[in-house]
Design a protein around this motif. Structure first.
Motif, short mmCIF file in Angstrom:
data_model
loop_
_atom_site.label_atom_id
_atom_site.label_comp_id
_atom_site.label_asym_id
_atom_site.label_seq_id
_atom_site.Cartn_x
_atom_site.Cartn_y
_atom_site.Cartn_z
N PRO A 400 -17.95 20.49 29.78
CA PRO A 400 -18.52 20.09 28.72
C PRO A 400 -18.21 20.99 27.68
N LEU A 401 -18.41 20.24 26.21
CA LEU A 401 -18.21 21.02 25.23
C LEU A 401 -16.93 21.93 25.06
N SER A 402 -15.79 21.38 25.86
CA SER A 402 -14.49 22.09 25.69
C SER A 402 -13.28 21.37 24.89
N TYR A 403 -13.82 20.46 24.19
CA TYR A 403 -13.09 19.82 23.31
C TYR A 403 -14.05 19.40 21.88
N ILE A 404 -13.56 19.78 20.67
CA ILE A 404 -14.73 19.51 19.61
C ILE A 404 -13.90 18.32 19.02
N GLY A 405 -14.53 17.05 19.15
CA GLY A 405 -13.89 15.88 18.47
C GLY A 405 -14.86 15.50 17.38
N TRP A 406 -13.94 14.52 16.40
CA TRP A 406 -14.69 14.40 15.10
C TRP A 406 -13.79 13.24 14.68
N GLY A 407 -14.62 12.67 13.80
CA GLY A 407 -13.60 11.61 12.92
C GLY A 407 -14.47 10.58 12.12
N LYS A 408 -15.82 10.63 12.08
CA LYS A 408 -16.18 9.60 11.03
C LYS A 408 -15.89 9.85 9.67
N THR A 409 -15.59 11.05 9.32
CA THR A 409 -15.00 11.33 7.98
C THR A 409 -13.90 12.47 8.48
N THR A 410 -12.83 12.28 7.63
CA THR A 410 -11.56 12.97 8.53
C THR A 410 -11.00 13.92 7.38
N GLN A 411 -11.86 15.07 6.70
CA GLN A 411 -11.10 16.15 6.08
C GLN A 411 -10.11 16.73 6.69
N LEU A 412 -8.93 16.85 5.83
CA LEU A 412 -7.65 17.74 6.30
C LEU A 412 -8.05 18.97 6.35
N GLY A 413 -7.75 19.65 7.22
CA GLY A 413 -7.86 21.32 7.53
C GLY A 413 -9.21 21.69 8.22
N TYR A 414 -9.95 20.61 8.79
CA TYR A 414 -11.39 20.94 9.45
C TYR A 414 -11.09 21.83 10.45
N GLY A 415 -10.03 21.49 11.55
CA GLY A 415 -9.88 22.26 12.75
C GLY A 415 -9.85 23.55 12.70
N LEU A 416 -9.21 24.33 11.61
CA LEU A 416 -9.02 25.77 11.65
C LEU A 416 -10.53 26.22 11.74
N GLY A 417 -11.23 25.91 10.82
CA GLY A 417 -12.48 26.55 10.96
C GLY A 417 -13.38 26.48 12.39
N LEU A 418 -13.35 25.15 12.67
CA LEU A 418 -13.87 24.68 13.98
C LEU A 418 -13.45 25.69 15.15
N ALA A 419 -12.05 25.81 15.33
CA ALA A 419 -11.58 26.85 16.22
C ALA A 419 -12.29 28.31 15.98
N MET A 420 -11.97 28.73 15.04
CA MET A 420 -12.68 30.03 14.52
C MET A 420 -14.16 30.21 15.04
N GLY A 421 -14.94 29.27 14.44
CA GLY A 421 -16.45 29.20 15.00
C GLY A 421 -16.42 29.12 16.41
N ALA A 422 -15.69 28.37 17.00
CA ALA A 422 -15.89 28.23 18.51
C ALA A 422 -15.60 29.73 19.00
N LYS A 423 -14.54 30.25 18.69
CA LYS A 423 -14.39 31.66 19.25
C LYS A 423 -15.30 32.67 18.90
N LEU A 424 -15.95 32.71 17.88
CA LEU A 424 -17.11 33.39 17.47
C LEU A 424 -18.28 33.24 18.34
N ALA A 425 -18.52 32.12 18.83
CA ALA A 425 -19.62 31.60 19.73
C ALA A 425 -19.26 32.06 21.08
N LYS A 426 -18.08 31.78 21.55
CA LYS A 426 -17.66 31.70 23.00
C LYS A 426 -16.35 32.57 23.07
N PRO A 427 -16.47 33.84 22.87
CA PRO A 427 -15.39 34.93 22.65
C PRO A 427 -14.48 34.73 23.99
N ASP A 428 -15.10 34.38 25.20
CA ASP A 428 -14.22 34.49 26.35
C ASP A 428 -13.26 33.19 26.51
N LYS A 429 -13.52 32.20 25.61
CA LYS A 429 -12.64 31.19 25.80
C LYS A 429 -11.45 31.20 24.92
#
Length: 544
Positions: A400-429
């Motif tokens: 669970p929570l190993s894939y951050i999926g999205w798409g109701k609105t699809t702004q280009l460049g969203y994924g970079l911030g998501l990956a950084m935020g995920a790393k801040l919250a889950k530094p061992d991943k």
């Protein structure tokens, strides 16, 4: 106690340990004094995306927070707030505002007014003594019900105002509500008698942490499961009953089983109609379980509505079903049917997934990525467009929570911030974002943020030097003016920022580069792997 000190103390009591932001917002200094880590970005939208991921990967148990300057900073942030609203993500947004005497004079920008249309709530602080009440309301909305951004605007003339001591603030309650027992009985009876039921799981399953109950229901009644992009990873996609997830691109089994279903049970979902989600077939009997009653009959007609937390709803359903069905039904027949559909579908795509062409086929890059990383210990997200459609049907999360999926609105460049935020919250991943050369043009400068803030993500860039999916809709402008051409040496950019950057052009170099990238992230170095790919436009659509 000064206002900023009081706000930082409230945030700390609510468990916030990271404040993403961009100056000037004086809350940054007050947060740092309270040992809340400020993370400074290069543009506001990325900061909200990072806060967004912190909320997502913790099921909202830690609320992501972002603050920014009044005026232009708040204006720049609007896209990120709108993205949170579209994806129902609880994020605390703390813009500075103009001084109270100027706040409502045009053309001054008021966040609490302008963002109200796409926020769960928006409120300015006008009286320092009210700060505890204001944040009590804000965090109650963030921690309860359907998620969404909450705006608390802090006027620029209030920082020296005093808040009465002792600070009268206790972390707010988190409560749940469940469905009407009568409707639970009806839904249980319908599921037990259905001949071809399908479960459609949304991101509400993630926020409820209802993964075990979802699996138990599927196994008890031998029901195939598909998920929305937001719900992806709520059910292990290696499970025999998994149909896979659906966005614009889907595994063949998803439309096949939905099309043949007599009953579709949507759990933790909105059934929102979108070009980037699964289109529900007409004429089906729908059981709709959602946290928000406003979603009932919004886009699909529901026979039964189960309003409540996905975990409570599934608990109640299982209790009712177990009164009549005391052992798991035989799933061998439906599992064999699912496996046959997957096998036939994969056979069609295997030439692309294992292509030895150069320029590289993006499907080969992502196939090798999936078979090189430790899936269980990886969090991955896609970007808008081709990366989403090339990744989501084939990537099989098991945790669970190993894939951050999205798409109701699809702004280009969203994924970079998501990956950084995920790393801040889950530094061992191992945290990965997959994007294209269009997306990096929007937010690529914030790779420097990953380097400077010591956030060792792995960024997978698919570079075909083109807006490939626009080629079919822009043929004249492409031929006459090369309007879909874009370019850049992004691996060199990553190195210039102090990260690890590699450009990969040959198939045999894909896996070695990924392995080197993983090692660099373990050493604390952000990685950008740039794969030079073909202008691949085929995606796995229903009927293909």
């Amino acid at each position: 106690m000064k206002l900023g000190t009081a706000i930082a103390e409230i945030m700390k009591r609510e468990g916030i340990e990271i404040l993403c932001g961009y100056p000037v917002n004086h809350l940054i200094e007050h947060a740092a004094a309270a040992d809340i880590r400020p993370v400074m970005v290069r543009q506001e939208r990325i900061g909200i995306h990072m806060a967004d991921a912190i909320s997502r990967v913790t099921s909202g148990r830690t609320i992501g927070a972002f603050c920014m300057q009044h005026g232009p900073g708040a204006e720049n942030a609007m896209g990120g707030v709108a993205q949170c609203y579209g994806e129902s993500v609880p994020v605390l947004v703390l813009p500075m505002g103009y001084a109270r005497r100027l706040a409502n004079i045009e053309p001054n920008f008021s966040s609490s007014q302008a963002m109200k249309a796409f926020a769960k709530s928006a409120e300015p602080i006008n009286i320092a003594a009210e700060v505890c009440n204001i944040f009590r309301r804000a965090f109650t909305k963030l921690k309860n019900g359907r998620g969404g951004p909450v705006i608390v605007e802090i006027p620029a003339d209030m920082w020296n105002e005093e808040v009465p001591e002792p600070l009268n603030y206790t972390p707010v309650l988190r409560t749940r509500y469940g469905a009407d027992p009568v409707h639970v009985k009806q839904a249980a009876a319908l599921l037990m008698s259905a001949k071809r039921p399908v479960i459609y799981a949304g991101q509400g399953v993630h926020y409820a942490k209802a993964w075990p109950q979802l699996r138990r229901l599927a196994e008890r009644l031998a029901i195939p499961v598909t998920t929305s992009l937001g719900g992806k990873s709520s059910f292990p996609e290696t499970h025999p009953l998994s149909l896979g997830s659906g966005g614009l691109a889907v595994p063949r089994a998803v439309p096949k089983f939905l099309g043949e279903a007599d009953v579709i049970f949507g759990i933790g979902c909105s059934f929102t109609e979108t070009s980037f989600g699964i289109a529900m077939p007409k004429g089906k009997t729908i059981i709709h379980s959602t946290l928000d009653p406003a979603h009932l009959n919004k886009d699909v007609e529901a026979r039964i509505g189960l309003v409540g937390d996905a975990g409570l709803v599934l608990d109640a359903l299982l209790e009712e079903i177990n009164r009549s069905v005391n052992a798991d039904r035989d799933a061998s027949t439906v599992a064999a049917e699912i496996a046959a559909s997957h096998k036939e579908w994969l056979a069609k795509w295997m030439p692309k997934l294992t292509s030895n062409d150069a320029p590289l086929n993006p499907y080969r890059v992502l196939w090798d990525l999936q078979h090189t990383v430790d899936i269980k210990n990886t969090i991955i997200t896609h970007d808008a467009g081709s990366p989403r459609d090339q990744l989501s049907p084939f990537w099989k999360p098991v945790e669970p929570l190993s894939y951050i999926g999205w798409g109701k609105t699809t702004q280009l460049g969203y994924g970079l911030g998501l990956a950084m935020g995920a790393k801040l919250a889950k530094p061992d991943k191992l945290c990965i974002n997959v994007w294209g050369d269009a997306a990096i043009g929007f937010t690529g400068m914030d790779f420097e943020t990953a380097v400077r803030e010591r956030i060792p993500i792995m960024s997978i860039l698919l570079n075909n030097f083109s807006m490939a999916i626009e080629l079919k809709v822009m043929p004249i402008s492409t031929e006459k003016y090369r309007s879909t051409d874009i370019s850049g040496d992004y691996a060199a950019m990553a190195r210039a920022f102090g990260g690890h950057g590699e450009r990969v052009t040959k198939p045999e170099d894909i896996i070695p580069a990924i392995r080197r990238g993983i090692q660099k992230t373990k050493e604390g170095i952000p990685v950008l792997l740039e794969f030079i790919t073909s202008k691949e436009t085929e995606v796995s659509r229903p009927g293909t």
